[in-house]
Design an enzyme around this catalytic site. Structure first.
Site: not given
Length: 308
Positions: A139-141
């Site tokens: 998942l993105d930051a």
């Protein structure tokens, strides 16, 4: 334990002060050389030297050099706010907070899911590169929500295959600007790195296939809450596809969201949350599903919009 050296003073240093000679011979600063002498670590012809002593060529020098400083090894630390939703012998499922990436990457100094779990004593599968152990998807930051990691080698290969073969049900909720028309649909558009090379991705002819299904759950005056199901798992896929529809995720300034709206809603990241993940358990063979509630910041935005 220091490093002991024993040797004659070279001819080129005849008549030099002891601290200067020591500095030249061992590549030390004059200050460090004077400290070693003061600490009694330097003997000249068998006697303790003083820093202002003049040395003679051929005089015997005994020096104990300090060990080189070792860089402190960064110890992984548990990630505040990261909850474990499920753990068994094969998998661990977490609810990832914002500001956390999946695994260490070049240039990222913040917390990672991988190190957070290792710091909490979770054993992960060691397949693949060391910094990616147990990682089967990301998942993105600043995207929050459900993420699964593999603990056993069996789970690692089974889950990698399931993601690759599109057997995993990946559900997200996202708040987008405006109202998509039609209210439900599919975006089938290939994605690759943006030609600008600034870290963005984009719909690019000849890119990797990417398929996103969306459905409007709730419409507000300036935004819509969508449920999104991903068939593929490209980097930034939902963010890129929503921007391509001209309905970027609220708060997603990298992909053209309106900063005025973000400010009004008090959001400083993209409104995107992985609400659910469903897959066949790698060893038990049954279908398992894990869900995550909206975190506080995203929930507050929705409540404000409803009151609006």
């Amino acid at each position: 334990m220091g490093d002991h050296r024993s040797m004659p003073v070279p001819e080129g240093l005849e008549g030099d002060r002891l601290d200067a000679a020591l500095a030249r011979m061992f590549g030390l600063s004059r200050t460090r050389a004077a400290e070693l002498i003061a600490e009694g670590n330097v003997h000249l012809d068998g006697g303790a030297g003083a820093k202002s002593d003049r040395v003679h060529a051929g005089a015997w020098l005994d020096v104990t050099l300090p060990p080189p400083p070792t860089a402190p090894v960064a110890r992984p630390e548990p990630v505040p706010g990261m909850r474990v939703l499920h753990e068994d012998a094969d998998i661990v499922v977490v609810d990832k907070p914002t500001g956390v990436v999946a695994h260490p990457t070049v240039g990222w100094t913040g917390p990672t899911v991988l190190e957070g779990l290792l710091a909490s004593g979770v054993q992960l599968s060691t397949s693949g590169a060391a910094e990616r152990q147990g990682i089967v998807h990301r998942l993105d930051a600043n995207t929050t929500g459900v993420m699964v990691l593999a603990k056993s080698e069996l789970a690692y290969s089974a889950l990698k295959r399931a993601f690759k073969e599109r057997m995993v049900v990946k559900r997200y909720h996202t708040l987008v600007q405006g109202h998509p028309d039609p209210l439900r649909g599919t975006v089938d558009a290939p994605i690759d790195r943006h030609p600008s090379g600034d870290g963005r991705f984009a719909v690019v002819t000849g890119g990797r296939p990417a398929v996103t299904h969306y459905d409007t759950l709730e419409a507000f005056r300036a935004a819509s809450l969508l449920e999104v199901r991903l068939e593929t798992g490209r980097t930034h896929q939902i963010r890129v596809h929503m921007a391509a529809l001209r309905h970027p995720c609220v708060g997603d300034h990298l992909y053209g969201a309106d900063p005025t709206l973000s400010e009004r809603l008090g959001i400083s990241r993209q409104w995107l949350h992985a609400v659910g993940l469903g897959f066949e358990h790698p060893t038990e063979g049954r279908h398992v599903e894990f869900e995550s509630d909206y975190p506080e910041d995203l929930n507050r935005v929705i409540e404000d919009l409803r009151e609006d």
